[in-house]
Motif scaffolding. Structure first.
Motif, PDB file in Angstrom:
ATOM      1  N   UNK A  24       0.929  -1.277  -0.020  1.00 57.26           N
ATOM      2  CA  UNK A  24       0.146  -0.686   0.051  1.00 57.26           C
ATOM      3  C   UNK A  24       1.001   1.321  -0.002  1.00 57.26           C
ATOM      4  N   UNK A  25      -0.124   2.465  -0.796  1.00 56.19           N
ATOM      5  CA  UNK A  25       0.960   4.160  -0.079  1.00 56.19           C
ATOM      6  C   UNK A  25       2.002   3.647   1.037  1.00 56.19           C
ATOM      7  N   UNK A  26       3.309   4.627   1.221  1.00 57.03           N
ATOM      8  CA  UNK A  26       3.436   4.602   2.223  1.00 57.03           C
ATOM      9  C   UNK A  26       3.517   5.543   2.999  1.00 57.03           C
ATOM     10  N   UNK A 254       3.319   7.476  -9.079  1.00 62.40           N
ATOM     11  CA  UNK A 254       2.096   8.046  -8.028  1.00 62.40           C
ATOM     12  C   UNK A 254       1.123   6.607  -8.212  1.00 62.40           C
ATOM     13  N   UNK A 255       1.214   5.924  -9.168  1.00 63.08           N
ATOM     14  CA  UNK A 255       0.264   4.815  -9.533  1.00 63.08           C
ATOM     15  C   UNK A 255       0.777   3.737  -8.507  1.00 63.08           C
ATOM     16  N   UNK A 260      -3.275   7.977  -4.657  1.00 61.30           N
ATOM     17  CA  UNK A 260      -4.253   8.271  -4.966  1.00 61.30           C
ATOM     18  C   UNK A 260      -4.300   9.304  -6.195  1.00 61.30           C
ATOM     19  N   UNK A 261      -3.191  10.087  -5.589  1.00 57.05           N
ATOM     20  CA  UNK A 261      -2.841  11.415  -6.684  1.00 57.05           C
ATOM     21  C   UNK A 261      -1.410  12.187  -6.123  1.00 57.05           C
ATOM     22  N   UNK A 262      -0.913  12.950  -6.843  1.00 55.35           N
ATOM     23  CA  UNK A 262       0.639  13.159  -7.151  1.00 55.35           C
ATOM     24  C   UNK A 262       0.804  14.116  -6.223  1.00 55.35           C
TER      25      UNK A 262
END
Length: 774
Positions: A24-26, A254-255, A260-262
């Motif tokens: 998942x995103x850090x 990003x992806x 979710x976004x920059x």
């Protein structure tokens, strides 16, 4: 030519599949997120891959290679340099190097100048790399261990040299990477908080291990971001980028990382750089403490917010900040203390008071006390604004703005031309500026205009913090309107009534004007110091001076009264009305005139005395015609009036609307009667001017200026001369001060004669230099 990677095409394809994105995103959850450690596994695969290729080279074993740098530390990336020390035979070394270079690999190698002491001719940081080196042969391993043992014998001396070298190297790097580009597109290796800072902090913890025995959490943070940044760098290299996290690469990542976004991605990167930068500074300072100083900070106990405040005010060092951060994060805050909002307010008031030492204010932010006490502050941490104007993330900008307020308070000369206004501010004004600086951009990243969101946050928070109502309202007003003065000064015409009427309508006057002017400079300097210059200084001062002029306020009040009466008068006509006319002529008379003109009624000449006893006469015609101003002037001169001032207007809708201030001994009643008579000028005036200038030329009008010592008949003479040269007056302003007059006329260009020729004729007929005038 060397390639950008040591991997072959086939190996690059394998690498794309082997390097896996995190689950998942850090999110900076140091104690919970373990998926980033796969970056170390990928480095191991890279090391094995390159080692396998190199082992097949003839002479590899005999050259006794030892990997140092990122290869030796197990932090290899696809674009890393391959740093090697060779301690074997020279013939084998030449054979290996020749073969590697023929393949275009980036091999950086050295052979010790002195095989008994590998530190000869090498700086201390490169010598220290031996402690993380990896030997590929048994002979190399033996020699490497001998060198490490030799260095360890002088461990205390060597570690002092390391600390000095790191301190100096960091200072040089800060200067090199202190640019807008590095904040918006950070360098993950050499920039502040990057992998080099990480490496050096860990290096210090190994040499000064006794200083970090109870600091496990700090190094968990560093390990977490080491994995995060290493994975970032590995992925960037696979995308044929290098160490600069450029805007293009950011969007591609990003992806892949699952954001979710920059904005969220870069906020996390900036948050990590900030945390690493802090812990690097903290560890460097910690290692430089004397034994007495270190023993003192070990006894610092932070069990409550009040204790945190006490310790920070007493000693705002990195160590105090670190102790507070450790308490806030490792133990999740002060569990036994439930701090009411008013209690938070008292602490924040102390930390942010304009008289508080700057070191304490800075420590309040870096210890994260501010981010834990101010409800919405965490939402702007690391929030990057991608343009070439905003130099810093929002949280860094807010800190700089808060500190800049105090710099101007202590050193008003730094304000340049605005120093005069800074000296008008009271202590309360400076504290209003201080809190506005903290909140002015806190609404960014949320829905709606950030100024409006920030205002609402102020109204909510400062009220709960226990500030007086008036103080809260002034901070909220400044936050809501913090951009309007800069927009007016730098993007609009400061002299346009529309500009300053808009500002007046927003309440920009008095102390609010001075605070807003000072804050405009604060905001610009804290956004990007290079953006503040003498040009902006001049424009802003011009705007402030314009707003301070009482005539501007009167003009605004006049338009507001007019709107209340429902009078719809053309803006360009109202803007043309001279401030002196609005000051001296009753607004009731002017409004009555406007109503009649808009109702298409004719107006007889009007006469009245103002409060100073001066006589004012107004003429009106629905339609303009050639020589009309001359006719009015001759009429006044013919009945014995000496014209002191004149304001001549011609408008498509409002017609000809001219006002004259005159000297006369006659009563208002007599003047009204005489103005209705056909009286001709029966006297010729012999007058001249000391200077006649053509001050403006364009396709729509020429503007002439006539100057002279005051004498009867000057205005009539000038108008007659203009008329005789075919120059019809569109507008005029006539002023008399002391014994001097200046008449300025805007005339319709004469197509039959060039403007300079017209000026030449006027000068020939009327100009006599002042020194020879009779």
């Amino acid at each position: 030519m060397a390639t950008r990677t040591f991997l072959s095409k086939e190996e690059l394809q394998d690498a794309e599949n082997i390097l896996q994105a995190p689950l998942g995103p850090p999110k900076g959850q140091v104690l919970l997120d373990h998926s980033l450690v796969t970056a170390l596994d990928f480095s191991s695969w890279l090391a094995l891959t390159v080692e396998k290729r190199l082992r097949d080279i003839d002479g590899w074993e005999e050259a006794a290679p030892i990997a140092i740098g990122s290869w030796g530390r197990g932090e290899l990336c696809p674009g890393s340099d391959l740093d090697v020390i060779f301690c074997g035979g020279s013939k084998a070394i030449r054979k290996v190097v020749s073969h590697v270079e023929s393949q275009g690999l980036k091999l950086r190698y050295r052979v010790p100048e002195n095989l008994d002491d590998w530190s000869v001719g090498v700086d201390v940081l490169e010598t220290n790399a031996l402690f993380n080196a990896k030997a590929f042969t048994l002979e190399g391993a033996k020699q490497l261990q001998l060198q490490k043992d030799q260095l360890a014998k002088n461990g205390k001396s060597f570690r002092r040299k390391i600390l000095q070298a790191i301190t100096q190297e960091r200072r040089l790097r800060v200067k090199r990477y202190d640019s807008i580009a590095n904040f918006l597109e950070p360098n993950l290796k050499f920039g502040a908080g990057g992998l080099r800072d990480l490496q050096q902090a860990i290096m210090l913890s190994e040499w000064f291990s006794e200083r970090f025995e109870e600091e496990e959490y700090a190094f968990r943070v560093l390990h977490y971001y080491k994995c995060f940044f290493l994975m970032l760098r590995q992925k960037m290299h696979l995308q044929n980028s290098h160490d600069q996290l450029t805007a293009h690469v950011q969007h591609e990542l990003v992806d892949w990382f699952g954001f979710d976004n920059h904005r969220d991605f870069m906020a996390e990167v900036q948050k990590g750089l900030s945390r690493v930068s802090f812990h690097s500074d903290w560890s460097t300072e910690r290692c430089g403490l004397t034994k007495k100083q270190f023993d003192g900070i070990k006894n610092v106990k932070v069990e409550s917010w009040q204790e945190a405040l006490k310790h920070l005010v007493k000693s705002p060092s990195m160590q105090t900040q670190g102790a507070i951060r450790k308490r806030l994060y490792e133990t999740k805050g002060f569990k036994k203390e439930k701090l009411a909002k008013s209690g938070k307010g008292r602490i924040l008031k102390r930390l942010l008071d304009i008289k508080q030492d700057d070191d304490v204010t800075l420590a309040a932010f870096r210890s994260h006390m501010v981010s834990h006490l101010v409800p919405n502050y965490k939402q702007v941490i690391g929030l990057v604004q991608h343009d070439q104007y905003h130099r810093f993330a929002v949280d860094a900008h807010l800190l700089l703005a808060v500190r800049q307020v105090q710099r101007f308070y202590l050193h008003p000369k730094l304000l340049g031309k605005l120093e005069f206004y800074g000296e008008k501010l009271k202590l309360t004004d400076w504290n209003i500026l201080r809190w506005a600086a903290l909140y002015h951009d806190m609404g960014k990243g949320q829905k709606g205009a950030h100024s409006q969101v920030g205002k609402e946050l102020v109204l909510r928070d400062l009220k709960s913090f226990g500030f007086p109502k008036d103080f809260v309202q002034e901070v909220a007003w400044l936050v809501e309107n913090h951009l309007i003065l800069s927009t007016a000064a730098f993007r609009k015409n400061p002299q346009s009534p529309q500009t300053w009427e808009y500002l007046f309508s927003k309440g920009v006057k008095g102390a609010r004007l001075y605070r807003l002017a000072i804050f405009t400079v604060i905001d610009i300097v804290a956004t990007n110091p290079d953006a503040w210059n003498s040009w902006k200084d001049n424009l802003l001062c011009e705007m402030v001076d314009t707003l301070r002029n009482p005539s501007r306020e009167r003009h605004y009040q006049f338009t507001q009264k007019m709107k209340k009466k429902g009078l719809v008068v053309s803006d360009n006509f109202v803007e043309a009305l001279d401030p002196e006319l609005l000051e001296n002529v009753s607004h009731r008379i002017l409004f009555s005139d406007f109503e009649n003109i808009l109702a298409n009624k004719d107006l007889k000449p009007a006469v009245f005395r103002d409060k100073k006893g001066r006589v004012w006469i107004r003429f009106f015609r629905k339609e303009d015609r050639a020589g009309l101003v001359l006719a009015f002037t001759e009429k006044l001169t013919g009945i014995g009036c000496n014209i002191r001032q004149a304001f001549v207007y011609t408008h498509d809708v409002m017609g000809v609307y001219d006002w004259f201030c005159v000297n006369t001994q006659k009563s208002v009643a007599v003047l009204k009667k005489q103005l209705l008579l056909d009286i001709l000028v029966d006297k010729k005036y012999s007058t001249s001017f000391s200077r006649i200038d053509l001050i403006s030329i364009d396709d729509s009008e020429w503007v002439f200026s006539f100057r002279a010592k005051d004498k009867k008949g000057l205005l009539l003479t000038a108008i007659q001369a203009l008329h005789s040269n075919g120059l019809e007056i569109q507008w005029a302003k006539v002023h008399t001060w002391g014994r001097q007059i200046e008449d300025i006329f805007g005339v319709i260009p004469n197509k039959e004669i060039p403007p300079q020729e017209a000026l030449k004729k006027l000068k020939k007929a009327l100009e006599v230099p002042e020194l020879v005038m009779l």
